[in-house]
Write a protein that holds these residues in place. Structure first.
Motif, PDB file in Angstrom:
ATOM      1  N   VAL A  49     -59.714  28.142  23.199  1.00  0.00           N
ATOM      2  CA  VAL A  49     -59.601  26.602  23.538  1.00  0.00           C
ATOM      3  C   VAL A  49     -59.822  25.816  22.486  1.00  0.00           C
ATOM      4  O   VAL A  49     -59.574  24.843  22.314  1.00  0.00           O
ATOM      5  CB  VAL A  49     -59.343  26.214  24.888  1.00  0.00           C
ATOM      6  N   LYS A  50     -61.475  26.157  22.320  1.00  0.00           N
ATOM      7  CA  LYS A  50     -62.293  25.276  21.430  1.00  0.00           C
ATOM      8  C   LYS A  50     -61.596  25.340  20.160  1.00  0.00           C
ATOM      9  O   LYS A  50     -61.804  24.412  19.262  1.00  0.00           O
ATOM     10  CB  LYS A  50     -63.775  25.851  21.632  1.00  0.00           C
ATOM     11  N   PHE A  51     -61.273  26.362  19.707  1.00  0.00           N
ATOM     12  CA  PHE A  51     -60.682  26.600  18.431  1.00  0.00           C
ATOM     13  C   PHE A  51     -59.196  25.842  18.458  1.00  0.00           C
ATOM     14  O   PHE A  51     -58.867  25.427  17.211  1.00  0.00           O
ATOM     15  CB  PHE A  51     -60.580  28.163  18.107  1.00  0.00           C
ATOM     16  N   LEU A  52     -58.499  26.055  19.320  1.00  0.00           N
ATOM     17  CA  LEU A  52     -56.975  25.433  19.297  1.00  0.00           C
ATOM     18  C   LEU A  52     -57.104  23.922  19.394  1.00  0.00           C
ATOM     19  O   LEU A  52     -56.281  23.629  18.778  1.00  0.00           O
ATOM     20  CB  LEU A  52     -56.558  25.935  20.736  1.00  0.00           C
ATOM     21  N   TRP A  53     -57.988  23.220  20.060  1.00  0.00           N
ATOM     22  CA  TRP A  53     -57.652  21.770  20.222  1.00  0.00           C
ATOM     23  C   TRP A  53     -57.894  21.012  18.985  1.00  0.00           C
ATOM     24  O   TRP A  53     -57.141  20.023  18.773  1.00  0.00           O
ATOM     25  CB  TRP A  53     -59.040  21.354  21.333  1.00  0.00           C
ATOM     26  N   PRO A  54     -58.869  21.150  18.065  1.00  0.00           N
ATOM     27  CA  PRO A  54     -58.699  20.466  16.792  1.00  0.00           C
ATOM     28  C   PRO A  54     -57.196  20.407  16.140  1.00  0.00           C
ATOM     29  O   PRO A  54     -56.606  19.563  15.703  1.00  0.00           O
ATOM     30  CB  PRO A  54     -59.682  21.115  15.723  1.00  0.00           C
ATOM     31  N   PHE A  55     -56.466  21.501  16.092  1.00  0.00           N
ATOM     32  CA  PHE A  55     -55.037  21.737  15.537  1.00  0.00           C
ATOM     33  C   PHE A  55     -54.295  21.035  16.445  1.00  0.00           C
ATOM     34  O   PHE A  55     -53.578  20.165  15.820  1.00  0.00           O
ATOM     35  CB  PHE A  55     -54.845  23.247  15.488  1.00  0.00           C
ATOM     36  N   VAL A  56     -54.520  20.949  17.962  1.00  0.00           N
ATOM     37  CA  VAL A  56     -53.393  20.018  18.592  1.00  0.00           C
ATOM     38  C   VAL A  56     -53.845  18.711  18.407  1.00  0.00           C
ATOM     39  O   VAL A  56     -52.754  17.939  18.295  1.00  0.00           O
ATOM     40  CB  VAL A  56     -53.777  20.631  20.020  1.00  0.00           C
TER      41      VAL A  56
END
Length: 193
Positions: free
Chosen positions: A80-87
């Motif tokens: 989720v730490k990797f996912l949040w910047p894209f979101v």
């Protein structure tokens, strides 16, 4: 110096879970609203479905963050730490497009309010026959300027909440990394030489 509580409103794990519930609730509610009633505000066919889908995607990311926090999973918190910047980037682009499209559709929204809440189409605008519509009730009473201001403020608050959710996921990840090698008071953990 390592700061464990910098910029935290609540204790890290419990507060991040509570914040995730808040982000998930309003994102999913907003996404469903756009999927159901978005055609009254955005006038190109798949546009409101894309915006609603992104809102639900943000809600799913928040639910994944809640699950990662609740079981202290180092792997899932890194996901989720990797996912949040894209979101956050996708949501920012969505917010800009929504604000621009609301400005472009101002006359059409006013037309819908003046014609009983029916959905604006080129055929409906050319016709003199008024059909009964089902535009959500309070939007016409508030007026376009109030609607536009509410959309802009809510989109900016949405981006700020997502950035803080990312910060909480990052902070929890750093806590897991920082304290993974420390031993507790059991089995002589504090007194190992």
């Amino acid at each position: 110096m390592w700061c464990d509580n910098c910029l935290l409103v609540f204790p890290l794990k419990g507060g991040a879970i509570a914040w995730g519930v808040l982000v998930a609730a309003y994102s999913i509610a907003g996404g469903v609203f756009l999927l159901i009633s978005g055609q009254y505000f955005f006038f190109f066919f798949p546009e409101w479905q894309i915006y609603g889908g992104i809102g639900i995607g943000v809600g799913v990311a928040a639910v994944l963050t809640i699950l990662a926090l609740s079981n202290k999973s180092y792997i899932w918190i890194r996901v989720v730490k990797f996912l949040w910047p894209f979101v956050i980037v996708i949501s920012t682009i969505r917010a800009i497009l929504m604000i621009v499209q609301l400005q472009r559709g101002k006359d059409k929204i006013v037309w819908e309010c003046n014609n009983g809440g029916q959905v604006w189409t080129a055929e409906a605008a050319a016709s003199s026959v008024s059909k009964t519509g089902s535009m959500p009730g309070g939007f016409c009473a508030a007026g376009f300027n109030s609607l536009n201001t509410a959309f802009i403020i809510s989109l900016l608050v949405d981006i700020a909440c997502q950035i803080y959710m990312y910060f909480l996921a990052w902070r929890f990840s750093k806590r897991l990394e920082h304290y993974s090698t420390m031993k507790g008071p059991f089995y002589g953990g504090y007194y190992n030489a």
